[in-house]
Design an enzyme around this catalytic site. Structure first.
Site, PDB file in Angstrom:
ATOM      1  N   HIS A 107       0.869  -1.177   0.000  1.00  0.00           N
ATOM      2  CA  HIS A 107       0.000   0.000   0.000  1.00  0.00           C
ATOM      3  C   HIS A 107       0.905   1.226   0.000  1.00  0.00           C
ATOM      4  O   HIS A 107       2.019   1.187   0.521  1.00  0.00           O
ATOM      5  CB  HIS A 107      -0.866   0.071   1.261  1.00  0.00           C
ATOM      6  CG  HIS A 107      -1.741  -1.109   1.514  1.00  0.00           C
ATOM      7  ND1 HIS A 107      -1.264  -2.283   2.065  1.00  0.00           N
ATOM      8  CD2 HIS A 107      -3.075  -1.286   1.343  1.00  0.00           C
ATOM      9  CE1 HIS A 107      -2.261  -3.136   2.202  1.00  0.00           C
ATOM     10  NE2 HIS A 107      -3.377  -2.554   1.769  1.00  0.00           N
ATOM     11  N   ASP A 110       2.305   2.111   3.344  1.00  0.00           N
ATOM     12  CA  ASP A 110       3.263   1.162   3.917  1.00  0.00           C
ATOM     13  C   ASP A 110       4.690   1.652   3.725  1.00  0.00           C
ATOM     14  O   ASP A 110       5.538   1.472   4.590  1.00  0.00           O
ATOM     15  CB  ASP A 110       3.175  -0.213   3.237  1.00  0.00           C
ATOM     16  CG  ASP A 110       1.833  -0.874   3.350  1.00  0.00           C
ATOM     17  OD1 ASP A 110       1.108  -0.575   4.314  1.00  0.00           O
ATOM     18  OD2 ASP A 110       1.508  -1.695   2.472  1.00  0.00           O
TER      19      ASP A 110
END
Length: 445
Positions: A107, A110
């Site tokens: 993501h 992240d």
């Protein structure tokens, strides 16, 4: 060259590269079944399985749960901010090399922290994307897919593309726009939509039709922008029935396929199916894979397993050989996953907090799917289930059954047939016998 401020340490210095040693090996950091170059079904295991490491569970998860604080011991957690983000990239590519995995997934949030503005957030992302790109250029690791985290920040409390707030819809669009640019920059083979908060908790305050329409509008905008910038990766959507909302719009494979077809999105999207999400939906993983496969929309897999005794997404590493075998059976029958792969959307247990546990967990999952691949290939090769199924439905290959299939029968002709054939004889489904055969293949192949 992007410089880190972490003095580049070896985050997995105690581990040598994990190699295939065969089923008799007692080495916990050796593959017993996963031999990357072994040919199974005309392809190497590496190409059949297309393993991927999930950035979020592996490098950002800290073991926090609703009942307790973080437990994970991670060498990169000595840093913070952008230094932490850079240290995670270093650790990630060291892990990829140690495990010899060909792909990873992330993501946007992240890999880089959010800033005080969207512009600052994008600048942080640019720095880390440049760093990742340089690491990719000196390794054989590719990006399986990336996606946007549109569920953690409080702005998404009511959803993203399905939010009741148009300002949130606009912000989400800007975030996915950047995500697609990142996908193109890093050569992502797929781009994933997981609607973390795309759903509702009560109909008392929900305009369901508008939310569904807006979700479709959002996805069409994404397709249009990908075309505009020349990004050609496969779009994927990941079903989940609940959590964090009570009713997720992409409940399961069948619901999601219906949504895609209703809004003319099925020519752009395939499904990214997760085993634990199937459990939450009250389905087996192979059911979800079969539903997507027969509709020609099986795209990729989030490889994990759930705990049927618990009502939430436990995201355990996959070690159930029955599940991996039946999953690989569907994937082989699908002709593979194309640009998709097996992404370990799985986290070590909260009590498995030492850094080496990340290696043990991935080895266990990779071996489980390698074993499942070999058993599934033998089942397909021997036509174990196909022969049974063909015989079971043989009445539709001739006589009145063939007339039904060919569209030549109607209620009048079928009524006359039923009058003339009052004695109906069914045959046993032999379910227990088939399960015994499956056991035999798993134990002996």
């Amino acid at each position: 060259m992007v410089q880190t401020s972490t003095n580049k340490i070896n985050h997995f210095e105690s581990a040598n590269k994990v190699l295939y040693e065969g089923k008799d090996s007692k080495n916990p950091l050796a593959f017993k079944y996963y031999n990357p170059e072994e040919v199974v079904g005309g392809k190497t295991m590496k190409d059949q399985l297309r393993f991927s490491v999930a950035y979020w569970h592996t490098f950002t998860a800290d073991g926090t749960d609703p009942f307790g604080a973080a437990t994970m011991q991670r060498s990169w957690d000595r840093y913070d901010g952008m230094d932490l983000a850079k240290a995670r990239v270093e650790a990630a590519f060291q892990l990829f090399e140690t495990l010899n995995v060909p792909f990873f997934a992330f993501h946007d949030r992240d890999i880089a922290p959010e800033g005080s503005t969207l512009q600052e957030t994008n600048k942080n992302l640019d720095v880390i994307v440049t760093m990742i790109k340089e690491y990719m250029q000196t390794s054989n690791v590719k990006l399986l897919w990336n996606t946007a985290n549109m569920f953690t920040n409080p702005r998404f409390v009511h959803g993203a593309a399905t939010s009741c707030n148009a300002d949130v819809f606009a912000y989400a669009a800007a975030q996915v726009k950047k995500g697609l640019e990142t996908a193109k920059e890093l050569g992502a083979e797929n781009y994933v939509f997981w609607g973390g908060r795309e759903g509702y908790e009560t109909l008392l305050n929900t305009n369901l039709q508008l939310e569904l329409d807006n979700l479709a509008r959002f996805m069409h905008m994404a397709v249009d922008y990908a075309t505009e910038i020349g990004y050609t990766g496969q779009f994927l959507i990941e079903p989940k029935p609940k959590e964090p909302t009570t009713h997720q719009y992409d409940t399961d494979a069948a619901t999601t396929i219906s949504f895609l077809r209703q809004y003319g999105l099925d020519k752009y999207f395939k499904l990214n199916l997760e085993a634990n999400h199937a459990t939450l939906a009250g389905h087996t993983f192979e059911h979800e894979l079969r539903v997507a496969r027969v509709q020609g929309l099986l795209g990729s897999v989030d490889a994990n397993q759930g705990d049927p005794l618990l009502g939430w997404d436990t995201d355990e590493f996959p070690t159930d050989l029955y599940s991996t075998t039946l999953a690989m059976y569907e994937i082989l029958q699908n002709g593979g996953l194309g640009s998709g792969g097996l992404n370990f959307d799985a986290k070590v247990r909260r009590g498995s907090f030492e850094q080496d546990d990340l290696l043990y967990a991935h080895v266990a999952g990779m071996d489980a799917f390698a074993r499942g691949l070999k058993v599934a290939h033998k089942l397909v090769e021997d036509r174990v289930f196909e022969n049974v199924i063909n015989e079971r439905y043989s009445s539709f290959k001739e006589g009145i059954g063939l007339e039904i299939v060919e569209g030549k029968a109607n209620f009048h002709t079928l009524e006359q047939y039923a009058f003339k054939n009052p004695n109906i004889a069914n045959k046993s489904g032999r379910q227990e016998r088939l399960k015994s055969i499956l056991n035999q293949y798993i134990l002996e192949v």
